[in-house]
Design an enzyme around this catalytic site. Sequence first.
Site, short mmCIF file in Angstrom:
data_model
loop_
_atom_site.label_atom_id
_atom_site.label_comp_id
_atom_site.label_asym_id
_atom_site.label_seq_id
_atom_site.Cartn_x
_atom_site.Cartn_y
_atom_site.Cartn_z
N GLU A 188 37.81 45.30 68.56
CA GLU A 188 37.93 43.89 68.13
C GLU A 188 37.17 43.62 66.83
OE1 GLU A 188 36.68 41.64 71.56
OE2 GLU A 188 38.67 41.76 72.44
N GLU A 382 43.47 45.64 75.82
CA GLU A 382 42.72 44.92 76.85
C GLU A 382 43.54 43.73 77.32
OE1 GLU A 382 38.71 43.75 75.87
OE2 GLU A 382 38.34 45.63 74.80
C1 BG6 Z 1 36.67 41.82 74.88
C2 BG6 Z 1 35.73 42.96 74.74
O1 BG6 Z 1 36.31 40.85 73.96
O2 BG6 Z 1 36.70 41.10 76.05
C3 BG6 Z 1 35.18 43.51 76.03
O3 BG6 Z 1 36.26 44.00 73.97
C4 BG6 Z 1 34.90 42.36 76.98
O4 BG6 Z 1 34.05 44.25 75.74
C5 BG6 Z 1 36.20 41.63 77.26
O5 BG6 Z 1 34.27 42.73 78.15
C6 BG6 Z 1 36.06 40.49 78.23
O6 BG6 Z 1 35.03 39.64 77.83
P1 BG6 Z 1 33.86 39.24 78.80
O7 BG6 Z 1 32.94 38.41 78.00
O8 BG6 Z 1 34.50 38.51 79.91
O9 BG6 Z 1 33.24 40.50 79.27
#
Ligand code: BG6
Length: 483
Positions: A188, A382
């Site tokens: 990201e 993701e």
């Molecule tokens: C993304 C990241 O922004 O979102 C991850 O690459 C992160 O590292 C994921 O865990 C979810 O965000 P969060 O804050 O719920 O863990």
Amino acid sequence: MEKGFTNEFLFGGAISACQAEGAYDADGRSLTIPDIVKRIRPEERLTFSQAIITEKDIEEGKKGPISNYPKRWGIDFYHTYKEDIKLMAEMGFRVFRFSIALSRVFPNLTEKEPNVAALKYYDDVINEIVKNGMEPLVTMSHFDPPIEVYEKYGGWCNREMINIFYKYAKVLLDRYQNKVKYWLPFNEINAAILAPFKGVGIIHGTGIEYENKCWQAAHNQFIAAAKTVKYAHDKYPHLLMGSMVAYVTSYAYSCKPEDVFANDRMDEMTNLVYLDVMAKGKYPYYAKTYFEQHGIQLDMEIEDDEILSEGCVDWIGFSYYQSIVTAYTSEGKSVMNGNLKGGLKNDFLEATEWGWQIDPLGLRTLCNRLYDRYNKPLFILENGIGRVEILNDDSTVHDDYRITYLRDHLANVKRAIQDGCEILGYTWWGPIDLISSGTSEMSKRYGFIYVDQDEDGQGSKKRYKKDSYNYYKHLIETNGEEL
Ligand code: BG6
């Protein structure tokens, strides 16, 4: 026959070193920025901002107590990787995305030789993934700059970071090129502006000077990534090098042309500019205009244009969790906090406790837009849903909401493929519960696998399959034919 997922489609999951490994001081690892980012309280979920970290927070973080900083112990993946990787393989994963930590490989950043113990550890992890029949996808930097990046260099706005990263990237590519085909230099990359401390080691500030620093950091990461891509393409042409943004799709608040225009501009400068630079090898016209109009002056070396144009990526990666709404003016409208971007409430969508608005169809729309814009294969790196969960007395977790989220999003990926998009794979975020990146909570659980550990790191740390585990397993086995 109707198009859909094939046997080659890379179904899998993704984790990061700083949220899973723990073992923050093992085998010579140095302290990192996520190690000193405090866990928030549940009542802060909708109000906190990831961007605001002060010098005082850092000083406090370094002194401890360590119980406030869960990323230091993660889920102990450093020691449990064999068992965890086996569980992923049993689910039928075809790819496993994880990250390597610079703080282990070059703990002080300036060493001439990499840390042997760290490489030995990553040799073992990669061997284990391959042995279990999965394709490893390596992120070289996932929100975990060593604290020295901030303390000694003042963040990624310092050009010396390019040399440090490039040295590190070459070590990884040379060592693992015969086992790892898919590579991502930065997780990201738009975190340089959205969450500068964790992305590029710059603490919160205001005004033009601060914004300039963050864009400079983004620029330096573009150069570091492009050099890495070129090195890989020249030396190891079989490798597939990618890019990634946190894509928070936004809709115009109304069909009022001013809202549509504001939304398009927002999308350009928070999402598209990053992919444009990495996929097309140059800054787009709208970014140059934005910089001019906002007084942003990037410190560019004479060779930078050439580096960018020679380091274009092979695939377009992104994370997708939610969508937001943008209006010409937000006055009098409900704002969604808790996510990286804020944005406005969408009355047609449900949101999680953290204010993330769930929008499966938005993923299909996004795939089509990106494939049309870049004409390169996409990788959904993701996607997932974090929820508070408890383990029942009979060791079950009935996470029907996660099954629904997964099913609805993958159904839209399938439709995007039927629309004609080329999509390489889909890696669910956090297939095993881990520490939240934004809030450092353990209780924001994303996993198909429950980890018995509380906010303070207490618990048996045993792993349990949730209902979604079997659902995803079946879905992969059948290539999503029931979707
Ligand atoms: C993304 C990241 O922004 O979102 C991850 O690459 C992160 O590292 C994921 O865990 C979810 O965000 P969060 O804050 O719920 O863990």
